[in-house]
Write an enzyme that holds these catalytic residues in place. Structure first.
Site, mmCIF file in Angstrom:
data_model
loop_
_atom_site.group_PDB
_atom_site.id
_atom_site.type_symbol
_atom_site.label_atom_id
_atom_site.label_comp_id
_atom_site.label_asym_id
_atom_site.label_seq_id
_atom_site.Cartn_x
_atom_site.Cartn_y
_atom_site.Cartn_z
ATOM 1 C CG ASP A 1 -11.369 -5.343 0.908
ATOM 2 O OD1 ASP A 1 -10.329 -4.936 0.200
ATOM 3 O OD2 ASP A 1 -11.098 -5.841 2.148
ATOM 4 C CB SER B 159 -0.990 0.026 1.209
ATOM 5 O OG SER B 159 -1.992 -1.188 1.227
ATOM 6 C CE LYS C 142 -9.178 -6.154 5.376
ATOM 7 N NZ LYS C 142 -9.217 -6.708 3.986
HETATM 8 P P1 NAP Z 1 -10.280 -15.283 5.886
HETATM 9 O O1 NAP Z 1 -11.336 -14.483 6.308
HETATM 10 O O2 NAP Z 1 -9.629 -15.973 6.863
HETATM 11 O O3 NAP Z 1 -10.929 -16.522 4.901
HETATM 12 C C1 NAP Z 1 -10.202 -17.621 4.420
HETATM 13 C C2 NAP Z 1 -10.908 -18.413 3.548
HETATM 14 O O4 NAP Z 1 -10.190 -19.406 2.856
HETATM 15 C C3 NAP Z 1 -12.130 -19.309 4.081
HETATM 16 O O5 NAP Z 1 -13.349 -19.247 3.480
HETATM 17 C C4 NAP Z 1 -11.467 -20.565 4.540
HETATM 18 O O6 NAP Z 1 -12.320 -21.568 4.641
HETATM 19 C C5 NAP Z 1 -10.891 -20.633 3.045
HETATM 20 N N1 NAP Z 1 -9.797 -21.661 3.240
HETATM 21 C C6 NAP Z 1 -8.475 -21.394 4.108
HETATM 22 N N2 NAP Z 1 -7.702 -22.660 3.785
HETATM 23 C C7 NAP Z 1 -8.367 -23.425 3.223
HETATM 24 C C8 NAP Z 1 -8.272 -25.023 2.566
HETATM 25 N N3 NAP Z 1 -7.046 -25.443 2.903
HETATM 26 N N4 NAP Z 1 -9.036 -25.482 1.819
HETATM 27 C C9 NAP Z 1 -10.279 -24.824 1.493
HETATM 28 N N5 NAP Z 1 -10.613 -23.594 1.973
HETATM 29 C C10 NAP Z 1 -9.679 -22.790 2.801
HETATM 30 O O7 NAP Z 1 -9.381 -14.611 4.795
HETATM 31 P P2 NAP Z 1 -9.818 -13.268 3.818
HETATM 32 O O8 NAP Z 1 -9.255 -12.082 4.488
HETATM 33 O O9 NAP Z 1 -11.034 -13.434 3.283
HETATM 34 O O10 NAP Z 1 -8.519 -13.446 2.776
HETATM 35 C C11 NAP Z 1 -8.661 -14.536 1.826
HETATM 36 C C12 NAP Z 1 -7.395 -14.256 0.870
HETATM 37 O O11 NAP Z 1 -7.764 -13.220 0.037
HETATM 38 C C13 NAP Z 1 -6.138 -14.139 1.422
HETATM 39 O O12 NAP Z 1 -4.940 -14.766 0.610
HETATM 40 C C14 NAP Z 1 -5.659 -12.696 1.349
HETATM 41 O O13 NAP Z 1 -4.587 -12.364 1.006
HETATM 42 C C15 NAP Z 1 -6.808 -12.283 0.083
HETATM 43 N N6 NAP Z 1 -6.959 -11.056 -0.030
HETATM 44 C C16 NAP Z 1 -6.873 -10.067 -1.088
HETATM 45 C C17 NAP Z 1 -7.005 -8.988 -1.186
HETATM 46 C C18 NAP Z 1 -6.700 -7.933 -2.715
HETATM 47 O O14 NAP Z 1 -6.750 -6.739 -2.489
HETATM 48 N N7 NAP Z 1 -6.217 -8.636 -3.574
HETATM 49 C C19 NAP Z 1 -7.942 -8.401 -0.346
HETATM 50 C C20 NAP Z 1 -8.387 -9.049 0.807
HETATM 51 C C21 NAP Z 1 -7.752 -10.556 0.788
HETATM 52 P P3 NAP Z 1 -13.080 -22.014 6.155
HETATM 53 O O15 NAP Z 1 -14.369 -20.890 6.375
HETATM 54 O O16 NAP Z 1 -13.425 -23.395 5.884
HETATM 55 O O17 NAP Z 1 -12.085 -21.923 7.001
#
Ligand code: NAP
Length: 286
Positions: free
Chosen positions: A109, A24, A73
């Site tokens: 987001d 950022s 968040k």
């Molecule tokens: P989060 O709230 O922790 O959610 C993680 C998700 O991934 C949940 O649905 C979880 O499923 C699933 N998951 C994790 N390990 C898994 C596995 N081994 N098999 C299947 N599903 C799995 O995280 P978040 O904040 O949403 O972020 C998720 C990703 O998005 C991260 O990589 C983050 O860096 C990325 N992101 C990118 C941006 C961008 O601007 N590009 C913005 C925000 C986030 P369960 O519910 O079953 O645990």
């Protein structure tokens, strides 16, 4: 970042725990420089136990705006003076504006993801979309795309979270949406007539970069595959989707677009998206 820091330079930043590798500052300082705005953007490391004090500090030191990242968040919401309706629906804030001492929370987001899809010629309007995951990012993205898609399918490892997300959206929008467990059979059945596939899970993220939830054989050339992971910029899912002839969009595009929307909220000027994107790509090459 402006070329000369002086007594009038104002401060912005990102608060989170482990923000030392955040992209950022690169994009926001490039945007300030482009517009000749006398401001700097820094990473502001804040542990959970220090969040309340950090919020007081934003007010007392006149920090003009912050982005909010993991793990604050959701927890930051109780300290803000006002939260806009979109962030309330999502249940999380990633952008705060300090308006004359009043802190107002927003979430960019989901809108950033929708912009990334449009920029990558993957506009989901009128299309069937599969969302893998039901975490924080999935929630923000679903609230943004749900009003425009023809059908939304949320597949998540923990089924109850998919159901919970679907219920939250159904409460506010009258759309065709289902939530199911993420299994190989559910995914391949739903994928047969899907045009847009979005991975919002952390599967494939550094350091486990060889992991993927999608068998390469079920990805078809007519699909748009969007992976919101930005480290690495090309995940295994995207590499295999490219090999299958699908259109791919990576997480850097979402990162820049959510940042651009924050920038617009803070300074009210058109964000220089190309310049912000270039600043990140330059860093990735180095
Ligand atoms: P989060 O709230 O922790 O959610 C993680 C998700 O991934 C949940 O649905 C979880 O499923 C699933 N998951 C994790 N390990 C898994 C596995 N081994 N098999 C299947 N599903 C799995 O995280 P978040 O904040 O949403 O972020 C998720 C990703 O998005 C991260 O990589 C983050 O860096 C990325 N992101 C990118 C941006 C961008 O601007 N590009 C913005 C925000 C986030 P369960 O519910 O079953 O645990």
């Amino acid at each position: 970042m402006i070329s000369k820091i002086n007594s009038e330079t104002r401060l912005y930043g990102v608060i989170g725990d482990r923000v030392e590798h955040s992209f950022s500052p690169l994009m926001h300082n490039a945007a300030f420089q482009f517009h000749g705005i006398n401001s700097v953007y820094l990473t502001l490391q804040v542990k959970s136990h220090g969040l309340e004090d950090a919020i007081k500090g934003i007010k007392s030191m006149g920090i003009l705006g912050v982005n909010v990242t993991i793990p604050h968040k959701i927890s930051i919401m109780k300290y803000l003076d006002e939260i806009d309706s979109n962030a309330k629906n999502i249940g999380a804030v990633n952008t705060v504006i300090n308006k004359n001492g009043r802190l107002i929370g927003y979430n960019t987001d989901g809108a950033g993801a929708l912009e990334a899809l449009k920029m990558g010629n993957g506009n989901p309007a009128g299309k069937k979309v599969i969302l893998l995951g039901a975490g924080g990012a999935a929630r923000a993205i679903s609230f943004s795309i749900a009003p425009v898609v023809s059908r939304l399918v949320v597949l998540n490892r923990t089924r109850s979270k998919a159901t919970y997300l679907v219920k939250a959206i159904k409460k506010r929008l009258n759309i065709e949406i289902v939530g199911e467990e993420l299994t190989t059979s559910n995914l391949s059945r739903e994928l047969t007539d899907t045009e847009v596939l979005i991975n919002t899970t952390s599967v494939g993220m550094f350091p486990k970069i060889e992991e993927t939830l999608v068998d390469r054989n079920i990805i078809k050339s007519h699909m748009v595959v969007f992976d919101i992971i930005y480290n690495p910029p090309e995940t295994r899912l995207l590499r295999e989707a490219t090999a299958s002839g699908a259109k791919v969009i990576n997480g850097i595009n979402m990162l820049v677009n959510q940042g651009a929307l924050s920038f617009k909220l803070w300074v009210g000027l058109k964000p220089p998206i190309d310049i912000m994107l270039k600043a990140i790509k330059r860093e990735l090459r180095e």
